[in-house]
Design a protein around this motif. Sequence first.
Motif, mmCIF file in Angstrom:
data_model
loop_
_atom_site.group_PDB
_atom_site.id
_atom_site.type_symbol
_atom_site.label_atom_id
_atom_site.label_comp_id
_atom_site.label_asym_id
_atom_site.label_seq_id
_atom_site.Cartn_x
_atom_site.Cartn_y
_atom_site.Cartn_z
ATOM 1 N N PHE A 18 3.701 -3.429 -2.340
ATOM 2 C CA PHE A 18 2.532 -3.313 -1.483
ATOM 3 C C PHE A 18 2.656 -1.999 -0.702
ATOM 4 O O PHE A 18 3.751 -1.642 -0.244
ATOM 5 N N GLN A 45 -2.443 -5.360 6.029
ATOM 6 C CA GLN A 45 -3.633 -6.167 5.770
ATOM 7 C C GLN A 45 -3.275 -7.625 5.509
ATOM 8 O O GLN A 45 -4.034 -8.533 5.860
ATOM 9 N N TYR A 74 -1.364 -10.720 -6.438
ATOM 10 C CA TYR A 74 -2.134 -9.748 -5.656
ATOM 11 C C TYR A 74 -2.756 -8.695 -6.561
ATOM 12 O O TYR A 74 -3.929 -8.335 -6.407
ATOM 13 N N GLU A 129 -1.490 -2.126 2.767
ATOM 14 C CA GLU A 129 -1.667 -3.445 2.165
ATOM 15 C C GLU A 129 -0.768 -4.483 2.835
ATOM 16 O O GLU A 129 -1.173 -5.642 3.012
#
Length: 450
Positions: free
Chosen positions: A355, A362, A319, A359
């Motif tokens: 995260f 999402q 990521y 995030e």
Amino acid sequence: MVDSKEYIVKNGMIIDVENGDSFIGAIEVKENKISKIYRSTEMVPDHLPTVDAEGKFIIPGLIDMHCHIQENFAPHFLASGITTVRNTAGNVIFLQSLIEAPLDAPTPRVYAADRMIDGEPGLWGPTSFGNLVTEDPEEARKEVRRQAEVGAKFIKLYGWANKEVMKATVDEAKKFNLEVSCDIIHSKELNALDVAKFGVTWFEHASGFAQALYPGWYPSADQTEWSHINWDEPDENKIKELCEQMIQYNVKLCPTIVLSDQAERYPEVWYPKNKITNSLEEGNILIDHWKAMESNIEGVKEQVGKLTKFTKIIAKTYYDLGGTVVAGTDTPALLYTFPGMALHRELEIFNEIGFTELESLQAATIHAAQSINLENIGVIKEGYIADLVILSENPLKAIRHTTDIHRIIKGGKLYSQDEILAHIPSEEDMNNKISEFQEKWDAYMGQQVN
């Protein structure tokens, strides 16, 4: 509760997962869609029925990007705020009633693969309604064509398929604009980089990454040979190098960390007490399946549980490099992957590994929808399908608040959790459905042969 095709949800804190914005406002729902969004400074129509969401927080419906759904626990997903699921292998004909359900049905919409394509002897047994076992690339091509015809949204490869079958599957799938997903965790010969080069775009469970770093390793190998590997402190530089190579192929990861996390944590598994788990217990839905897995817990821990830290590092590294990483669960696999609820634990794990709360959201909303080119869900936006979850607490302050569900809106219809769970089919209904499907499947396969 409103019983109308057009109404307004007002006074709630709307969380815009696309832009990272949050604001007090109102959402006008008409038929199945969001027709208008109002900021607090704008005049809201006063002639429509209203749902007062004062003090509440509104997020898009969540998306579980890796599960294996069935009708008897489909309502549990929706009651948990999961309005869409990506079914990564099963049988499209068996799931037909869920796939074709109305937008506002009390079950999640289903984006489904058909039966997986595996190699001999078949990790899940010989060819059946759930898998095709073959060493023949032409047979794999024929299966891709069949799956495209019955409406599969993508193709699933399993770990014992040989490289010729994999290449043929990808090549044939491209003719139908279908992506190919793989779970190669049990592969003895191929690793993630090999398979990415074939053109496979989805890597479930971040599978095959371990084989790329430790050539010759696979879960069922004699592990004494690999006792030197410290799975809790893997070489993060080598992981980054591998991720940098993988990202060149634009592959997408659905790490399903909750799957191995539950195994690693056993017997202290994550087990929330709420309406979802209570319903599963009362109906004895999946409970016996999970208890049966406990009898082999040491094997599960050895083969899967030890990969938890490794998979976490893969997910965050990929990521951070700009790769696509989405949230999924593999429900109902292994241990206590509660339908719907397990996705909330996955979001907690995303947050735990670095995260942000936004995030993490999402990964189960906008990024999930975009990853499979669904352009009308995943965001609270005018013209999008009205899939919404109204929460009692703010998930941007603590991601665990995604479980504090007040109401769910699916395809424009407002539900309470109790209303959704009232649609769980009886055991008799499920048995009848399975019998009907078997007859239908046998007749269908007979036509394929003839």
